[in-house]
Design a protein around this motif. Sequence first.
Motif, PDB file in Angstrom:
ATOM      1  N   ALA A 103       0.404  -1.291  -0.328  1.00  0.00           N
ATOM      2  CA  ALA A 103      -0.027  -0.011  -0.384  1.00  0.00           C
ATOM      3  C   ALA A 103       0.814   1.272   0.188  1.00  0.00           C
ATOM      4  CB  ALA A 103      -0.642  -0.267   1.383  1.00  0.00           C
ATOM      5  N   ALA A 104       2.322   0.793   0.222  1.00  0.00           N
ATOM      6  CA  ALA A 104       2.718   2.355   0.727  1.00  0.00           C
ATOM      7  C   ALA A 104       3.315   2.477  -0.571  1.00  0.00           C
ATOM      8  CB  ALA A 104       4.099   1.735   1.647  1.00  0.00           C
ATOM      9  N   VAL A 105       3.768   1.428  -1.641  1.00  0.00           N
ATOM     10  CA  VAL A 105       4.546   1.656  -2.641  1.00  0.00           C
ATOM     11  C   VAL A 105       3.601   2.356  -3.522  1.00  0.00           C
ATOM     12  CG1 VAL A 105       5.443   0.792  -4.715  1.00  0.00           C
ATOM     13  CG2 VAL A 105       6.076  -0.188  -2.536  1.00  0.00           C
ATOM     14  N   ILE A 106       2.329   2.251  -3.970  1.00  0.00           N
ATOM     15  CA  ILE A 106       1.032   2.914  -4.259  1.00  0.00           C
ATOM     16  C   ILE A 106       1.175   4.014  -3.926  1.00  0.00           C
ATOM     17  CG2 ILE A 106      -1.225   2.861  -4.620  1.00  0.00           C
ATOM     18  CD1 ILE A 106       0.273   0.508  -6.228  1.00  0.00           C
ATOM     19  N   HIS A 107       1.017   4.208  -3.007  1.00  0.00           N
ATOM     20  CA  HIS A 107       1.071   5.425  -1.862  1.00  0.00           C
ATOM     21  C   HIS A 107       2.164   6.607  -2.697  1.00  0.00           C
ATOM     22  CE1 HIS A 107       0.721   8.928   0.554  1.00  0.00           C
ATOM     23  NE2 HIS A 107      -0.404   8.846   0.542  1.00  0.00           N
ATOM     24  N   ASP A 108       3.214   5.694  -2.235  1.00  0.00           N
ATOM     25  CA  ASP A 108       4.711   6.611  -2.712  1.00  0.00           C
ATOM     26  C   ASP A 108       4.766   7.447  -4.748  1.00  0.00           C
ATOM     27  OD1 ASP A 108       5.511   6.732  -0.639  1.00  0.00           O
ATOM     28  OD2 ASP A 108       7.214   4.870  -0.699  1.00  0.00           O
ATOM     29  N   TYR A 109       4.387   6.241  -5.197  1.00  0.00           N
ATOM     30  CA  TYR A 109       3.781   6.516  -6.784  1.00  0.00           C
ATOM     31  C   TYR A 109       2.934   7.676  -6.943  1.00  0.00           C
ATOM     32  CZ  TYR A 109       3.114   5.552 -11.540  1.00  0.00           C
ATOM     33  OH  TYR A 109       3.076   6.100 -12.941  1.00  0.00           O
ATOM     34  N   LEU A 110       1.455   7.479  -6.692  1.00  0.00           N
ATOM     35  CA  LEU A 110       0.704   9.265  -6.327  1.00  0.00           C
ATOM     36  C   LEU A 110       1.472   9.889  -6.237  1.00  0.00           C
ATOM     37  CD1 LEU A 110      -2.531   6.106  -5.815  1.00  0.00           C
ATOM     38  CD2 LEU A 110      -1.460   7.277  -7.393  1.00  0.00           C
ATOM     39  N   THR A 111       1.591   9.991  -5.028  1.00  0.00           N
ATOM     40  CA  THR A 111       1.888  11.055  -3.924  1.00  0.00           C
ATOM     41  C   THR A 111       3.219  11.995  -4.786  1.00  0.00           C
ATOM     42  OG1 THR A 111       2.040  10.363  -1.896  1.00  0.00           O
ATOM     43  CG2 THR A 111       3.275  12.184  -2.131  1.00  0.00           C
ATOM     44  N   ALA A 112       4.365  10.628  -5.793  1.00  0.00           N
ATOM     45  CA  ALA A 112       5.531  11.449  -6.557  1.00  0.00           C
ATOM     46  C   ALA A 112       5.046  12.094  -7.688  1.00  0.00           C
ATOM     47  CB  ALA A 112       6.319  10.028  -6.670  1.00  0.00           C
ATOM     48  N   ASN A 113       3.998  11.909  -8.167  1.00  0.00           N
ATOM     49  CA  ASN A 113       3.030  12.437  -9.418  1.00  0.00           C
ATOM     50  C   ASN A 113       2.524  13.686  -9.392  1.00  0.00           C
ATOM     51  OD1 ASN A 113       5.029  10.534 -11.546  1.00  0.00           O
ATOM     52  ND2 ASN A 113       3.975   9.121 -10.178  1.00  0.00           N
ATOM     53  N   ILE A 151      -7.198   5.731  -1.456  1.00  0.00           N
ATOM     54  CA  ILE A 151      -6.348   4.797  -1.754  1.00  0.00           C
ATOM     55  C   ILE A 151      -5.456   3.597  -0.732  1.00  0.00           C
ATOM     56  CG2 ILE A 151      -4.886   3.564  -3.619  1.00  0.00           C
ATOM     57  CD1 ILE A 151      -6.696   6.615  -5.165  1.00  0.00           C
ATOM     58  N   PHE A 152      -4.986   4.767   0.085  1.00  0.00           N
ATOM     59  CA  PHE A 152      -3.810   4.367   0.782  1.00  0.00           C
ATOM     60  C   PHE A 152      -5.080   2.967   1.386  1.00  0.00           C
ATOM     61  CE2 PHE A 152      -0.849   5.388   4.693  1.00  0.00           C
ATOM     62  CZ  PHE A 152       0.048   4.330   3.717  1.00  0.00           C
ATOM     63  N   LEU A 153      -5.540   4.004   2.235  1.00  0.00           N
ATOM     64  CA  LEU A 153      -6.381   2.838   3.255  1.00  0.00           C
ATOM     65  C   LEU A 153      -7.253   2.200   3.101  1.00  0.00           C
ATOM     66  CD1 LEU A 153      -7.224   3.528   6.417  1.00  0.00           C
ATOM     67  CD2 LEU A 153      -9.708   5.101   5.105  1.00  0.00           C
ATOM     68  N   GLU A 154      -8.025   2.238   1.547  1.00  0.00           N
ATOM     69  CA  GLU A 154      -8.427   1.112   0.858  1.00  0.00           C
ATOM     70  C   GLU A 154      -7.765   0.036   0.221  1.00  0.00           C
ATOM     71  OE1 GLU A 154     -10.777   0.937  -2.415  1.00  0.00           O
ATOM     72  OE2 GLU A 154      -9.060  -0.042  -3.277  1.00  0.00           O
ATOM     73  N   ALA A 155      -6.163   0.086   0.241  1.00  0.00           N
ATOM     74  CA  ALA A 155      -4.812  -0.830  -0.372  1.00  0.00           C
ATOM     75  C   ALA A 155      -4.363  -1.788   1.592  1.00  0.00           C
ATOM     76  CB  ALA A 155      -3.979  -0.535  -0.803  1.00  0.00           C
ATOM     77  N   MET A 156      -4.888  -0.744   2.357  1.00  0.00           N
ATOM     78  CA  MET A 156      -3.662  -1.670   4.342  1.00  0.00           C
ATOM     79  C   MET A 156      -5.364  -2.392   4.024  1.00  0.00           C
ATOM     80  SD  MET A 156      -2.269   1.332   6.274  1.00  0.00           S
ATOM     81  CE  MET A 156      -3.348   2.947   5.820  1.00  0.00           C
ATOM     82  N   GLY A 157      -6.553  -1.751   4.057  1.00  0.00           N
ATOM     83  CA  GLY A 157      -7.229  -2.917   4.318  1.00  0.00           C
ATOM     84  C   GLY A 157      -7.638  -4.569   3.408  1.00  0.00           C
ATOM     85  N   VAL A 158      -7.140  -3.862   2.923  1.00  0.00           N
ATOM     86  CA  VAL A 158      -7.093  -5.298   1.344  1.00  0.00           C
ATOM     87  C   VAL A 158      -6.285  -6.488   1.866  1.00  0.00           C
ATOM     88  CG1 VAL A 158      -6.278  -5.838  -1.379  1.00  0.00           C
ATOM     89  CG2 VAL A 158      -8.199  -4.100  -0.787  1.00  0.00           C
ATOM     90  N   LEU A 159      -4.682  -5.554   2.425  1.00  0.00           N
ATOM     91  CA  LEU A 159      -3.902  -6.433   2.696  1.00  0.00           C
ATOM     92  C   LEU A 159      -3.997  -6.640   4.491  1.00  0.00           C
ATOM     93  CD1 LEU A 159      -1.247  -3.846   1.468  1.00  0.00           C
ATOM     94  CD2 LEU A 159      -1.486  -6.456   0.645  1.00  0.00           C
ATOM     95  N   GLY A 160      -4.836  -6.620   5.102  1.00  0.00           N
ATOM     96  CA  GLY A 160      -5.403  -6.801   6.246  1.00  0.00           C
ATOM     97  C   GLY A 160      -4.671  -6.171   7.121  1.00  0.00           C
ATOM     98  N   VAL A 161      -4.013  -5.196   7.096  1.00  0.00           N
ATOM     99  CA  VAL A 161      -3.731  -4.542   8.184  1.00  0.00           C
ATOM    100  C   VAL A 161      -4.127  -4.136   9.496  1.00  0.00           C
ATOM    101  CG1 VAL A 161      -2.046  -2.368   9.059  1.00  0.00           C
ATOM    102  CG2 VAL A 161      -1.787  -3.200   6.482  1.00  0.00           C
ATOM    103  N   ASN A 162      -3.666  -3.809  10.577  1.00  0.00           N
ATOM    104  CA  ASN A 162      -4.533  -4.442  12.084  1.00  0.00           C
ATOM    105  C   ASN A 162      -5.067  -2.565  11.364  1.00  0.00           C
ATOM    106  OD1 ASN A 162      -4.703  -2.504  14.253  1.00  0.00           O
ATOM    107  ND2 ASN A 162      -4.513  -4.918  15.504  1.00  0.00           N
ATOM    108  N   PRO A 163      -7.076  -2.851  11.938  1.00  0.00           N
ATOM    109  CA  PRO A 163      -7.940  -1.921  11.470  1.00  0.00           C
ATOM    110  C   PRO A 163      -7.069  -0.615  12.284  1.00  0.00           C
ATOM    111  CG  PRO A 163      -8.976  -3.283  12.557  1.00  0.00           C
ATOM    112  CD  PRO A 163      -7.624  -3.892  12.434  1.00  0.00           C
TER     113      PRO A 163
END
Length: 158
Positions: A85-95, A122-134
């Motif tokens: 999720a962090a990689v997706i967020h980094d990419y979106l943020t960099a652009n 999107i970052f929040l959603e992606a962390m949810g997909v990955l099962g990160v502790n709420p």
Amino acid sequence: MFESRGTHHKYWCMSSFTKSFDKPLVVIDTGDGRKWKLAEEFEYHVGSSDSEEVIKVPAGFVTDFATIPQFLWGIFPPTGKYTKAAVIHDYLTANKGRIPYSTSSDGNITYRCYTKTQVDKIFLEAMGVLGVNPIIKRIIWGAVTAFGDRSGYINTSI
């Protein structure tokens, strides 16, 4: 979870992001101990695994995973269940939320644009997909939302 390939590079691999992805996230240590370069393109389908809204992070993109101050690494390390999720967020943020969407036959590129708020969601959603502790998910997302750079973003989505 490090695996050496060759004599000078370290690769770090993670399991699939959603059910539709069978490729792991593969990155190469850049040698500075803080940044990693994607060895292969990485995708995330926004909303669901069969969504046509796809964010494609290209091979060669450099990330620091979760941008967390070093003094907090004991509690929130830069890598964890939230890494993809962090990689997706980094990419979106960099652009600044503006990423290539499609290319026409004559070479014109159409861009998809996200606001800072959408990027953070999107970052929040992606962390949810990955099962990160709420609780962890909300703390990290809250920090990104409160302290993330908002300059340069387009204020409307296309």
